[in-house]
Design a protein around this motif. Structure first.
Motif, short mmCIF file in Angstrom:
data_model
loop_
_atom_site.label_atom_id
_atom_site.label_comp_id
_atom_site.label_asym_id
_atom_site.label_seq_id
_atom_site.Cartn_x
_atom_site.Cartn_y
_atom_site.Cartn_z
N THR A 643 0.81 -1.21 0.00
CA THR A 643 0.00 0.00 0.00
C THR A 643 0.84 1.26 0.00
N GLU A 644 1.86 1.32 0.86
CA GLU A 644 2.66 2.53 0.96
C GLU A 644 3.50 2.76 -0.30
N ARG A 645 3.77 1.71 -1.04
CA ARG A 645 4.45 1.87 -2.33
C ARG A 645 3.63 2.75 -3.26
N TYR A 646 2.31 2.57 -3.26
CA TYR A 646 1.44 3.28 -4.21
C TYR A 646 0.67 4.45 -3.59
N MET A 647 0.52 4.44 -2.27
CA MET A 647 -0.25 5.50 -1.61
C MET A 647 0.62 6.44 -0.78
N GLY A 648 1.90 6.13 -0.62
CA GLY A 648 2.75 6.92 0.24
C GLY A 648 2.47 6.63 1.70
N LEU A 649 3.21 7.29 2.59
CA LEU A 649 3.02 7.09 4.02
C LEU A 649 1.74 7.78 4.47
N VAL A 650 1.03 7.17 5.39
CA VAL A 650 -0.28 7.67 5.76
C VAL A 650 -0.20 9.08 6.36
N GLY A 651 0.89 9.38 7.05
CA GLY A 651 1.04 10.72 7.61
C GLY A 651 1.25 11.79 6.56
N ASP A 652 1.73 11.39 5.38
CA ASP A 652 1.95 12.33 4.29
C ASP A 652 0.78 12.41 3.32
N ASN A 653 -0.21 11.53 3.50
CA ASN A 653 -1.30 11.46 2.51
C ASN A 653 -2.62 11.08 3.18
N ALA A 654 -2.91 11.70 4.31
CA ALA A 654 -4.12 11.35 5.05
C ALA A 654 -5.37 11.56 4.22
N GLU A 655 -5.43 12.64 3.46
CA GLU A 655 -6.62 12.92 2.65
C GLU A 655 -6.75 11.91 1.51
N GLY A 656 -5.61 11.51 0.95
CA GLY A 656 -5.64 10.51 -0.12
C GLY A 656 -6.17 9.18 0.37
N TYR A 657 -5.74 8.77 1.55
CA TYR A 657 -6.25 7.51 2.13
C TYR A 657 -7.75 7.60 2.40
N LYS A 658 -8.20 8.74 2.89
CA LYS A 658 -9.62 8.91 3.17
C LYS A 658 -10.43 8.85 1.88
N ASN A 659 -9.99 9.53 0.85
CA ASN A 659 -10.73 9.57 -0.41
C ASN A 659 -10.75 8.23 -1.12
N SER A 660 -9.71 7.41 -0.91
CA SER A 660 -9.62 6.13 -1.61
C SER A 660 -10.40 5.03 -0.89
N ALA A 661 -10.95 5.33 0.29
CA ALA A 661 -11.66 4.32 1.07
C ALA A 661 -13.13 4.25 0.64
N ASP A 662 -13.63 3.05 0.47
CA ASP A 662 -15.04 2.87 0.11
C ASP A 662 -15.97 3.47 1.16
N MET A 663 -15.60 3.35 2.43
CA MET A 663 -16.49 3.78 3.50
C MET A 663 -16.81 5.27 3.40
N THR A 664 -15.86 6.04 2.89
CA THR A 664 -16.08 7.48 2.73
C THR A 664 -17.26 7.76 1.81
N HIS A 665 -17.52 6.86 0.87
CA HIS A 665 -18.53 7.09 -0.16
C HIS A 665 -19.71 6.13 -0.05
N ALA A 666 -19.84 5.45 1.11
CA ALA A 666 -20.85 4.39 1.25
C ALA A 666 -22.27 4.89 1.01
N ALA A 667 -22.57 6.12 1.37
CA ALA A 667 -23.93 6.65 1.24
C ALA A 667 -24.35 6.80 -0.22
N ASN A 668 -23.39 6.71 -1.15
CA ASN A 668 -23.71 6.90 -2.57
C ASN A 668 -24.27 5.67 -3.25
N LEU A 669 -24.25 4.51 -2.60
CA LEU A 669 -24.65 3.27 -3.27
C LEU A 669 -26.10 3.34 -3.73
N LYS A 670 -26.31 3.06 -5.00
CA LYS A 670 -27.67 2.99 -5.52
C LYS A 670 -27.87 1.76 -6.41
#
Length: 750
Positions: A643-670
């Motif tokens: 994961t860190e190979r492609y997403m970087g360290l979580v401390g350097d990319n907190a917003e990227g990790y949040k946006n890439s998570a399904d749970m962030t967008h769960a309310a959109n399922l239709k």
């Protein structure tokens, strides 16, 4: 996060064949059920040529397995000889027939080390008994019991052994075993000579030690994983189910501390090699150079964008840095998808080495001296070099596979060390994979294209065929009597101006005046590849075609062979461009008169499962149905090396990790979503699916769930379970894509 379970099950099905039916002159045979379709993979793929090929006698011969025997073939004379048979052979010290799972040759090709009674641990490793066979005397004797790995020394005098986290050596002359290390502690503590879960999985090796070429030393990894969190799983079997604990670091967790030791195989004297690194770093590779007593050691920082190559004197520990590589994204040293185990090569009898880098924007070969000076760039151009298959220091020639002809092909080339006299050795358009002899005199070429089944040829170093080993005419004969829809390649430009390649498999008896539902079968992970000009033997896709579905796959951004800009645009934002390109593909398909845009489905396993869920949640309404098998749903739940190979360290990319998570967008399922997972998946942990279900529930959204407790990654754990999973997937498509309600009971015998 790689899909391997289902691939193995399909391979097992290849030994099966369809029952014969009477054919009329007007029609071809179709599948009677899903099981027939899945088993047809063997008929479509055909024979795979020589099995377990090993080049011996420095490449003057190769050995292969035939009907359980090991035979050898001399490419010069084409003489075929029996090397080993287990017929009548007993396991030493017992009266049982000898059986083995795998074997390795000694460097002098005079002995074979057999691996027997294998009990798997992780993807590549397990515990086995090892036996040594003498080719001349035909004697078999025990070499090691209950060992994780064993290997004959280059001089044939000793066997190196790793057992329970310690290193040993057995000397045949004295018939004694010497323990070389004694500091292994408990199972999840300190151990030598084998990898932890994450190193084995993500750096692609099982044996964590190497003999020196002169048989004096063994260089080995030592791991200390006391600080690594445990992952726990169970398959719920038995009255009191066992829990399996694996020390496995997820994103941001503590990694095992690692160091390299070199031990004298005669005296047991050890030297620890300490690179000048601070903080958290990896040691993914070591190599013996052609200088006496000199070992190359590679380090990689935790973010995996800074590689250093050290040369160590193993007697004194003195060292120097000979190469550094930095990248704004990641530095590649291993590729699971193309079976590239090394990006650096130390040819024998040479004081030069070769490094593969994408510093130009495409992967190419660079030539260095042992002093660390760049001598020259060997390959050049706006195309990717894919695999180095041979290096000959005497003729100063490198042999390699590349995507120069097309990103959809692998073609074989030779080139001089100085970059001159580049020659294409493979001529047939399509996908070539090459196994070259160590002396580069010969190679086996496995090749096919969309209209040509797998061929295997024995060639010389000029590309001339010495012998065609397999042409798979049986596949063509099979197709004469059976319906089959071959993939057709297509290319289109996205709305943001990027060209994408794909393939489409049309329904049997395709009528362009009709409209058909579409199933996109995707993977899409970084550095992988989905669409090639290669013959297809996918029985599941043929079943869908028989039942009136169009099947599509596409080489989305993030995939290899198109240069670094195309591949690495996904850095720190996994999911974004993959889902974008799947939607763009859907839009392109909607422009075709025979596609029903109200009936689009997307499905995949592993990264393909993530591609499915993320696309449904971030682009709702495009695909009516999604089927996600073993999906990652939050990259913070996956292992840190990948994961860190492609997403970087979580401390350097907190917003990227949040946006890439399904749970962030769960309310959109239709749309309709089927989730499939195994509770015994040590790769993509079931927590991924469970946490997504919670997020969907909290948002008032519903999804369907199918659990396979006993399965591993990919859920299915036997061919029968694979058939059932395929039936479940098919009925889900039939119900929610075609709107069928009168579906058969899956428990019926019909």
């Amino acid at each position: 996060m790689k899909n391997h379970s289902v691939r193995g099950l399909i391979g097992a099905a290849a030994i099966c064949c369809l029952l014969p039916f009477n054919l009329s002159a007007q029609s071809k045979q179709q599948y009677s059920n899903i099981a027939d379709a899945l088993m047809s993979a063997g008929k479509l793929r055909g024979k795979s040529g020589p099995q377990s090929v090993n080049w011996i006698n420095d490449g003057e011969k190769y050995s292969f397995i035939s009907n359980g025997d090991i035979r050898s073939l001399n490419p010069k004379t084409l003489a075929d000889e029996l090397v080993f048979t287990s017929k009548g052979l007993k396991t030493p010290g017992t009266g049982t027939d000898f059986a083995y799972q795998s074997f390795q040759w000694s460097k002098d090709s005079k002995h074979i080390v057999f691996q027997s009674n294998f009990k798997p641990i992780y993807r590549r490793s397990g515990v086995s008994d090892y036996y040594l066979y003498d080719i001349e005397t035909k004697q078999l004797k025990e070499a090691a019991k209950n060992a994780r790995s064993a290997e004959l020394s280059p001089d044939g005098a000793k066997v190196g052994i790793e057992r329970k986290g310690n290193m040993f050596v057995y000397d045949f002359a004295t018939a004694k075993e010497l323990q070389l290390t004694n500091d292994s502690t408990d199972e999840h503590g300190i151990f030598n000579g084998h990898y932890d879960w994450v190193y084995e999985e993500e750096f692609g090796q099982a044996q964590a030690w190497n003999w020196s070429p002169d048989s004096k030393y063994i260089a080995f990894w030592q791991f200390d994983e006391h600080k690594v969190p445990d992952f726990q799983m169970t398959n719920y079997e038995g009255l009191h189910p066992d829990n399996i604990n694996i020390s496995l670091p997820q994103v941001g967790d503590a990694n095992p501390s690692v160091k390299i030791g070199v031990v004298d195989a005669t005296t047991g004297k050890k030297v620890w090699l300490t690179p000048d690194e601070t903080g958290d770093f990896y040691i993914p590779r070591i190599y013996w150079t052609n200088n006496p007593d000199e070992l190359a050691l590679m380090t990689l920082n935790r973010a995996q964008n800074h590689m250093k190559l050290y040369f160590f004197n193993v007697k004194t520990g003195a060292h120097r840095v000979v190469l550094e590589e930095k990248n704004n994204t990641w530095v590649a040293i291993f590729n699971f998808y193309t079976n590239v185990n090394d990006m650096i090569y130390f040819p024998k009898k040479s004081k030069e080495f070769f490094w593969v880098s994408d510093r130009s924007g495409y992967y190419h070969i660079y030539r260095y001296g042992y002093d660390g000076k760049l001598l020259n760039q060997v390959t050049k151009g706006n195309w990717d070099m894919l695999k180095v298959r041979g290096i000959n220091p005497e003729t100063k020639t490198v042999y390699y596979l590349s995507a120069e002809a097309s990103p959809l092909e692998q073609q074989f080339y030779s080139i001089k060390f100085d970059g001159s006299k580049k020659t294409r050795l493979s001529q047939l358009a399509g996908f070539h994979d090459v196994d070259m002899s160590p002396n580069t005199k010969y190679y086996l070429d496995e090749y096919s294209n969309l209209s040509t089944p797998l061929h295997i040829a024995l060639n010389d170093d000029k590309g001339k065929t010495i012998k065609l080993l397999e042409d798979n005419k049986e596949v063509n004969e099979y197709l004469k009597g059976h319906d089959y829809s071959a993939p057709e390649l297509f290319k289109f430009k996205t709305s943001d101006g990027v060209n994408l390649d794909g393939y489409v498999i049309k329904p049997f008896n395709f009528d362009p005046a009709k409209k058909y539902p579409v199933v996109m079968t995707v993977y899409g992970g970084p550095e992988s590849h989905g669409v090639f000009n290669r013959f297809s033997g996918n029985g599941w896709q043929q079943w869908l075609a028989q039942n009136g579905y169009i099947v599509v796959d596409v080489n989305n951004r993030g995939i290899a062979n198109y240069g670094s800009e195309f591949m690495k645009v996904v850095y720190k934002q996994l999911g974004k461009w993959e889902s974008h390109d799947f939607v763009e593909t859907a839009k392109y398909l909607g422009s075709l008169p025979y596609v029903d845009t109200a009936k689009l489905a997307i499905m995949g396993t592993s990264y393909g499962g993530y591609s499915t869920t993320y696309t449904l949640l971030t682009h709702p309404g495009v695909f009516k149905v999604g089927i996600a098998n073993s999906p990652v749903t939050d990259w913070r739940l996956y292992d840190d090396v990948y994961t860190e190979r492609y997403m970087g360290l979580v401390g350097d990319n907190a917003e990227g990790y949040k946006n890439s998570a399904d749970m962030t967008h769960a309310a959109n399922l239709k749309d309709h979503l089927l989730l499939v997972h195994s509770m015994s998946d040590d790769n993509v942990h079931p927590a991924n699916t469970m946490q997504l279900l919670t997020a969907l529930t909290d948002a008032g959204k519903d999804a369907d769930l199918r659990i396979f407790p006993k399965g591993a990654h990919g859920a299915a754990y036997s061919f029968q379970s694979y058939i059932l999973l395929s039936k479940i997937n098919f009925q889900y498509l039939e119900r929610y894509l075609k709107g069928k309600s009168d579906l058969p009971n899956l428990n019926s015998s019909k």
